[in-house]
Design a protein around this motif. Sequence first.
Motif, PDB file in Angstrom:
ATOM      1  N   SER A   1       0.727  -0.927  -0.140  1.00  0.00           N
ATOM      2  CA  SER A   1       0.132  -0.202   0.108  1.00  0.00           C
ATOM      3  C   SER A   1       0.737   1.318   0.019  1.00  0.00           C
ATOM      4  CB  SER A   1      -1.219  -0.087   1.357  1.00  0.00           C
ATOM      5  OG  SER A   1      -1.630   1.147   1.367  1.00  0.00           O
ATOM      6  N   ALA A   2       0.202   2.232  -0.564  1.00  0.00           N
ATOM      7  CA  ALA A   2       1.294   3.572  -0.488  1.00  0.00           C
ATOM      8  C   ALA A   2       1.172   4.131   0.865  1.00  0.00           C
ATOM      9  CB  ALA A   2       0.318   4.653  -1.414  1.00  0.00           C
ATOM     10  N   GLY A   3       2.124   4.928   1.302  1.00  0.00           N
ATOM     11  CA  GLY A   3       2.101   5.449   2.622  1.00  0.00           C
ATOM     12  C   GLY A   3       2.069   7.022   2.446  1.00  0.00           C
ATOM     13  N   ILE A   4       2.260   7.746   3.529  1.00  0.00           N
ATOM     14  CA  ILE A   4       2.053   9.110   3.322  1.00  0.00           C
ATOM     15  C   ILE A   4       3.605   9.917   3.031  1.00  0.00           C
ATOM     16  CG2 ILE A   4       1.613  11.425   4.434  1.00  0.00           C
ATOM     17  CD1 ILE A   4      -0.875   9.438   4.265  1.00  0.00           C
ATOM     18  N   THR A   5       3.524   9.831   1.780  1.00  0.00           N
ATOM     19  CA  THR A   5       4.885  10.557   1.309  1.00  0.00           C
ATOM     20  C   THR A   5       4.834  11.927   0.880  1.00  0.00           C
ATOM     21  OG1 THR A   5       4.587   9.783  -0.910  1.00  0.00           O
ATOM     22  CG2 THR A   5       5.725   8.154   0.458  1.00  0.00           C
ATOM     23  N   ALA A   6       5.895  12.652   0.344  1.00  0.00           N
ATOM     24  CA  ALA A   6       5.546  13.868  -0.038  1.00  0.00           C
ATOM     25  C   ALA A   6       4.567  14.005  -1.087  1.00  0.00           C
ATOM     26  CB  ALA A   6       7.158  14.261  -0.475  1.00  0.00           C
ATOM     27  N   VAL A   7       4.609  13.104  -2.031  1.00  0.00           N
ATOM     28  CA  VAL A   7       3.591  13.207  -3.152  1.00  0.00           C
ATOM     29  C   VAL A   7       2.265  13.057  -2.498  1.00  0.00           C
ATOM     30  CG1 VAL A   7       2.836  11.860  -5.143  1.00  0.00           C
ATOM     31  CG2 VAL A   7       5.191  12.083  -4.774  1.00  0.00           C
ATOM     32  N   ALA A   8       1.995  12.115  -1.411  1.00  0.00           N
ATOM     33  CA  ALA A   8       0.638  12.136  -0.931  1.00  0.00           C
ATOM     34  C   ALA A   8       0.262  13.469  -0.015  1.00  0.00           C
ATOM     35  CB  ALA A   8       0.782  10.814   0.178  1.00  0.00           C
ATOM     36  N   TRP A   9       1.442  13.700   0.737  1.00  0.00           N
ATOM     37  CA  TRP A   9       1.217  15.250   1.048  1.00  0.00           C
ATOM     38  C   TRP A   9       0.666  16.232   0.310  1.00  0.00           C
ATOM     39  CZ3 TRP A   9       0.320  16.018   6.116  1.00  0.00           C
ATOM     40  CH2 TRP A   9       1.229  15.553   7.162  1.00  0.00           C
ATOM     41  N   ARG A  10       1.417  16.281  -0.895  1.00  0.00           N
ATOM     42  CA  ARG A  10       0.996  17.351  -1.789  1.00  0.00           C
ATOM     43  C   ARG A  10      -0.278  17.130  -2.373  1.00  0.00           C
ATOM     44  NH1 ARG A  10       4.796  19.123  -7.012  1.00  0.00           N
ATOM     45  NH2 ARG A  10       3.126  20.438  -8.079  1.00  0.00           N
ATOM     46  N   THR A  11      -0.636  15.879  -2.585  1.00  0.00           N
ATOM     47  CA  THR A  11      -2.165  15.733  -3.135  1.00  0.00           C
ATOM     48  C   THR A  11      -3.181  15.971  -2.305  1.00  0.00           C
ATOM     49  OG1 THR A  11      -0.997  13.845  -4.657  1.00  0.00           O
ATOM     50  CG2 THR A  11      -3.334  13.972  -4.790  1.00  0.00           C
ATOM     51  N   SER A  12      -2.973  15.538  -1.097  1.00  0.00           N
ATOM     52  CA  SER A  12      -4.100  15.823  -0.066  1.00  0.00           C
ATOM     53  C   SER A  12      -3.961  17.119   0.322  1.00  0.00           C
ATOM     54  CB  SER A  12      -3.491  14.789   1.172  1.00  0.00           C
ATOM     55  OG  SER A  12      -2.490  15.715   2.014  1.00  0.00           O
TER      56      SER A  12
END
Length: 318
Positions: free
Chosen positions: A203-214
């Motif tokens: 599963s994906a985790g909270i990375t910089a990309v996820a931070w940015r998209t969220s």
Amino acid sequence: MAGNDKRRGGVRKTNKKGMVVGSGGQRRRGLKGKGPTPKAEDRVTHPAKKRADQRAKADQQRSKRQAAAENAPELVAGRNPVVECVRAGVPATGLYVAQGIDVDDRVTEAVREAGNRGIPVVDVPRVELDRLTHNALHQGLALQVPPFDYAHPDEVLTAAQDTGLPPLIVALDGVTDPRNLGAVIRSAAAFGAHGVVVPQRRSAGITAVAWRTSAGTAAKLPVAKAVNLTRTLKDYKEAGLMVVGLDADSDITSDELELATGPLVVVVGSEGRGLSRLVRETCDQTVSIPMATGVESLNASVAAGVVLAEVARRRRIR
């Protein structure tokens, strides 16, 4: 003949002078088997053993690298994402500003808010910022965030129950794209969900990309990691929540989702294969989104947003 009698064990007579000591049963015991032959990779001198040891060492090193990557700080790059993260109170350990950039309102606000929150502001050459962000489109601005602090699934449930409202939790089953994860978190926050649960593996985790998209909403909404997602869903069911999975081959459409107003878990499947078998069997109901004919299925995060919007609508008019 007496000289050739071999029927007795310890001592026997021969035509030779004197007494001859027998084997004492050693010869007979030597005929016994030594058990099954060990596997090739278990034999110290076998080449397969060396290959197995090399694979184990490589796996151990890979695990160490993954652990180090998970514990390393991330960089959110881009003016809008950085400003949104700063506004949302995302924990940060540094703001990088490229030297000589054109300053606009977003840069001014990011620097001001970083100063107010005690976040160090570092001026760096653009080439250095390119290196730090791995040549991402940073627009001269990047925010360093520490590793994400995941909640426990039980904490998400407790927080939802403490609101006094019917709990609404979103679970992701094998979503591996961090952009989808970030988008789902943003939709969950927008439509009143109380938390998001992701599996610990695959599963994906909270990375910089996820931070940015969220857009920073991951700082406002608890995100938990489940060691076993199926077991977590069953625990939620025992606590009184109903589990609904998004699936093209569903029982009902989102227009017919009567469970929306009660305690609910919405499960979003992976980008390719959808819900896993065990998770699908755990669901109380599966739901699809009615669409025009000839249109391909929606992206996982878009589908989650559509269903969560319907849940929020039904709860408003309840």
